[in-house]
Design a protein around this motif. Structure first.
Motif, PDB file in Angstrom:
ATOM      1  N   LEU A   1       0.949  -1.234   0.073  1.00 20.02           N
ATOM      2  CA  LEU A   1       0.010  -0.003   0.061  1.00 20.02           C
ATOM      3  C   LEU A   1       0.961   1.189   0.046  1.00 20.02           C
ATOM      4  O   LEU A   1       1.913   1.360   0.915  1.00 20.02           O
ATOM      5  CB  LEU A   1      -0.915   0.090   1.255  1.00 20.02           C
ATOM      6  CG  LEU A   1      -1.687  -0.980   1.552  1.00 20.02           C
ATOM      7  CD1 LEU A   1      -2.677  -1.170   2.661  1.00 20.02           C
ATOM      8  CD2 LEU A   1      -2.888  -1.221   0.200  1.00 20.02           C
ATOM      9  N   TYR A   2       0.739   2.076  -1.018  1.00 16.58           N
ATOM     10  CA  TYR A   2       1.871   2.954  -1.365  1.00 16.58           C
ATOM     11  C   TYR A   2       1.012   4.414  -1.034  1.00 16.58           C
ATOM     12  O   TYR A   2       0.200   4.896  -1.921  1.00 16.58           O
ATOM     13  CB  TYR A   2       2.460   3.035  -2.741  1.00 16.58           C
ATOM     14  CG  TYR A   2       3.595   4.256  -2.899  1.00 16.58           C
ATOM     15  CD1 TYR A   2       4.470   4.338  -2.006  1.00 16.58           C
ATOM     16  CD2 TYR A   2       3.631   4.736  -3.878  1.00 16.58           C
ATOM     17  CE1 TYR A   2       5.359   5.283  -2.178  1.00 16.58           C
ATOM     18  CE2 TYR A   2       4.627   5.467  -4.370  1.00 16.58           C
ATOM     19  CZ  TYR A   2       5.414   5.940  -3.268  1.00 16.58           C
ATOM     20  OH  TYR A   2       6.598   6.848  -3.394  1.00 16.58           O
TER      21      TYR A   2
ATOM     22  N   SER B   1      -3.581   7.883  -2.836  1.00 11.07           N
ATOM     23  CA  SER B   1      -3.334   9.379  -3.028  1.00 11.07           C
ATOM     24  C   SER B   1      -3.533  10.228  -1.984  1.00 11.07           C
ATOM     25  O   SER B   1      -4.618  10.220  -1.415  1.00 11.07           O
ATOM     26  CB  SER B   1      -3.881   9.925  -4.295  1.00 11.07           C
ATOM     27  OG  SER B   1      -3.557  11.092  -4.565  1.00 11.07           O
ATOM     28  N   SER B   2      -2.439  11.267  -1.955  1.00 14.49           N
ATOM     29  CA  SER B   2      -2.575  12.349  -0.913  1.00 14.49           C
ATOM     30  C   SER B   2      -2.600  13.730  -1.769  1.00 14.49           C
ATOM     31  O   SER B   2      -2.313  14.640  -1.345  1.00 14.49           O
ATOM     32  CB  SER B   2      -1.735  12.364   0.211  1.00 14.49           C
ATOM     33  OG  SER B   2      -2.100  11.240   1.078  1.00 14.49           O
TER      34      SER B   2
ATOM     35  N   LYS C   1      -9.890   5.913   1.200  1.00 19.04           N
ATOM     36  CA  LYS C   1      -8.418   6.345   1.285  1.00 19.04           C
ATOM     37  C   LYS C   1      -8.343   6.846   2.867  1.00 19.04           C
ATOM     38  O   LYS C   1      -7.471   6.603   3.449  1.00 19.04           O
ATOM     39  CB  LYS C   1      -7.933   7.201   0.279  1.00 19.04           C
ATOM     40  CG  LYS C   1      -8.587   8.859   0.283  1.00 19.04           C
ATOM     41  CD  LYS C   1      -7.925   9.489  -0.919  1.00 19.04           C
ATOM     42  CE  LYS C   1      -8.726  10.726  -0.916  1.00 19.04           C
ATOM     43  NZ  LYS C   1      -7.956  11.263  -2.256  1.00 19.04           N
ATOM     44  N   HIS C   2      -9.175   7.423   3.395  1.00 22.12           N
ATOM     45  CA  HIS C   2      -9.238   8.161   4.909  1.00 22.12           C
ATOM     46  C   HIS C   2      -9.116   6.943   5.700  1.00 22.12           C
ATOM     47  O   HIS C   2      -8.508   7.013   6.804  1.00 22.12           O
ATOM     48  CB  HIS C   2     -10.385   9.090   4.854  1.00 22.12           C
ATOM     49  CG  HIS C   2     -10.129  10.228   4.081  1.00 22.12           C
ATOM     50  ND1 HIS C   2      -9.414  11.204   3.672  1.00 22.12           N
ATOM     51  CD2 HIS C   2     -11.321  10.615   3.004  1.00 22.12           C
ATOM     52  CE1 HIS C   2      -9.601  12.171   2.813  1.00 22.12           C
ATOM     53  NE2 HIS C   2     -10.807  11.683   2.476  1.00 22.12           N
ATOM     54  N   ASP C   3     -10.176   5.875   5.375  1.00 21.69           N
ATOM     55  CA  ASP C   3     -10.120   4.564   6.351  1.00 21.69           C
ATOM     56  C   ASP C   3      -8.764   3.967   6.295  1.00 21.69           C
ATOM     57  O   ASP C   3      -8.435   3.541   7.375  1.00 21.69           O
ATOM     58  CB  ASP C   3     -11.183   3.791   5.946  1.00 21.69           C
ATOM     59  CG  ASP C   3     -12.688   4.334   5.945  1.00 21.69           C
ATOM     60  OD1 ASP C   3     -12.791   5.520   6.884  1.00 21.69           O
ATOM     61  OD2 ASP C   3     -13.420   3.950   5.508  1.00 21.69           O
ATOM     62  N   LEU C   4      -8.345   3.789   4.979  1.00 23.30           N
ATOM     63  CA  LEU C   4      -6.818   3.271   5.198  1.00 23.30           C
ATOM     64  C   LEU C   4      -5.831   3.955   5.579  1.00 23.30           C
ATOM     65  O   LEU C   4      -5.052   3.320   6.357  1.00 23.30           O
ATOM     66  CB  LEU C   4      -6.673   3.046   3.584  1.00 23.30           C
ATOM     67  CG  LEU C   4      -7.512   1.826   2.804  1.00 23.30           C
ATOM     68  CD1 LEU C   4      -7.248   2.119   1.159  1.00 23.30           C
ATOM     69  CD2 LEU C   4      -7.171   0.697   3.333  1.00 23.30           C
ATOM     70  N   LYS C   5      -5.807   5.187   5.580  1.00 26.19           N
ATOM     71  CA  LYS C   5      -4.836   6.107   6.371  1.00 26.19           C
ATOM     72  C   LYS C   5      -4.879   5.940   7.714  1.00 26.19           C
ATOM     73  O   LYS C   5      -4.083   5.814   8.541  1.00 26.19           O
ATOM     74  CB  LYS C   5      -4.861   7.455   6.014  1.00 26.19           C
ATOM     75  CG  LYS C   5      -4.198   7.814   4.535  1.00 26.19           C
ATOM     76  CD  LYS C   5      -4.792   9.227   4.180  1.00 26.19           C
ATOM     77  CE  LYS C   5      -4.138   9.379   2.827  1.00 26.19           C
ATOM     78  NZ  LYS C   5      -4.553  10.913   2.130  1.00 26.19           N
ATOM     79  N   LYS C   6      -6.128   5.757   8.263  1.00 27.80           N
ATOM     80  CA  LYS C   6      -6.331   5.425   9.741  1.00 27.80           C
ATOM     81  C   LYS C   6      -5.921   4.211   9.968  1.00 27.80           C
ATOM     82  O   LYS C   6      -5.327   4.218  11.272  1.00 27.80           O
ATOM     83  CB  LYS C   6      -7.874   5.910  10.082  1.00 27.80           C
ATOM     84  CG  LYS C   6      -8.286   6.221  11.521  1.00 27.80           C
ATOM     85  CD  LYS C   6      -9.443   6.723  11.727  1.00 27.80           C
ATOM     86  CE  LYS C   6      -9.773   8.072  11.251  1.00 27.80           C
ATOM     87  NZ  LYS C   6     -11.170   8.385  10.869  1.00 27.80           N
TER      88      LYS C   6
END
Length: 156
Positions: free
Chosen positions: A31-32, A71-72, A100-105
């Motif tokens: 996961l990049y 992506s950010s 993507k927000h869930d994955l970052k968390k």
């Protein structure tokens, strides 16, 4: 990864949709977390490209490895340009997907670039993928594969 991306579509470099479950099945997944505006990201992305290309195009059979870019970037256009200009032929979570927000968390992403290597279940093998690739090159993949296999052997 089937668990993590279940029912989701990913996109390839050309913008085509790909079924996540099919694309990630039986693979070690990186996961990049990255963005075009991030200088350290632009520094590491070509290194990851070389690693990915060697594993998938220069190994027979291709290694069971896939990268999913999260992506950010500031816009979908910025993300698409970054993918076209610098990325390997890997997959990405669509820019507008709020997941993507869930994955970052879930993976505790507080800074980018970050390469988290995960098992099929989404369980972390290492959150230091970037450092391991820089330090050990291709040899780190064998360790990731062994970690993934060991887990699968015990779970069956």
């Amino acid at each position: 990864m089937v668990d993590v991306f279940s029912g989701r579509l990913l996109v390839d470099k050309a913008g085509r949709s790909v079924e996540a479950e099919e694309a990630l099945q039986n693979k070690v997944v990186g996961l990049y977390f990255s963005a075009a505006w991030c200088a350290p990201c632009r520094d590491f992305t070509p290194v990851l490209c070389g690693f990915y290309t060697e594993l998938l195009e220069e190994t027979e059979p291709p290694a069971p490895f896939e990268v999913v870019f999260i992506s950010s970037d500031h816009s979908a256009e910025e993300m698409a340009g970054y993918m076209r200009a610098m990325h390997g032929d890997w997959l990405a979570l669509p820019f507008h997907d709020p997941y993507k927000h869930d994955l970052k968390k879930q993976y505790n992403i507080t800074a980018i670039p970050k390469l988290v290597i995960v098992k099929q279940t989404g369980e972390v093998i290492t959150d230091k993928g970037r450092k391991q690739i820089r330090d050990k090159g291709l040899s780190c993949f064998r360790n990731w594969l062994e970690a993934a296999d060991i887990f699968q052997n015990f779970s069956s």
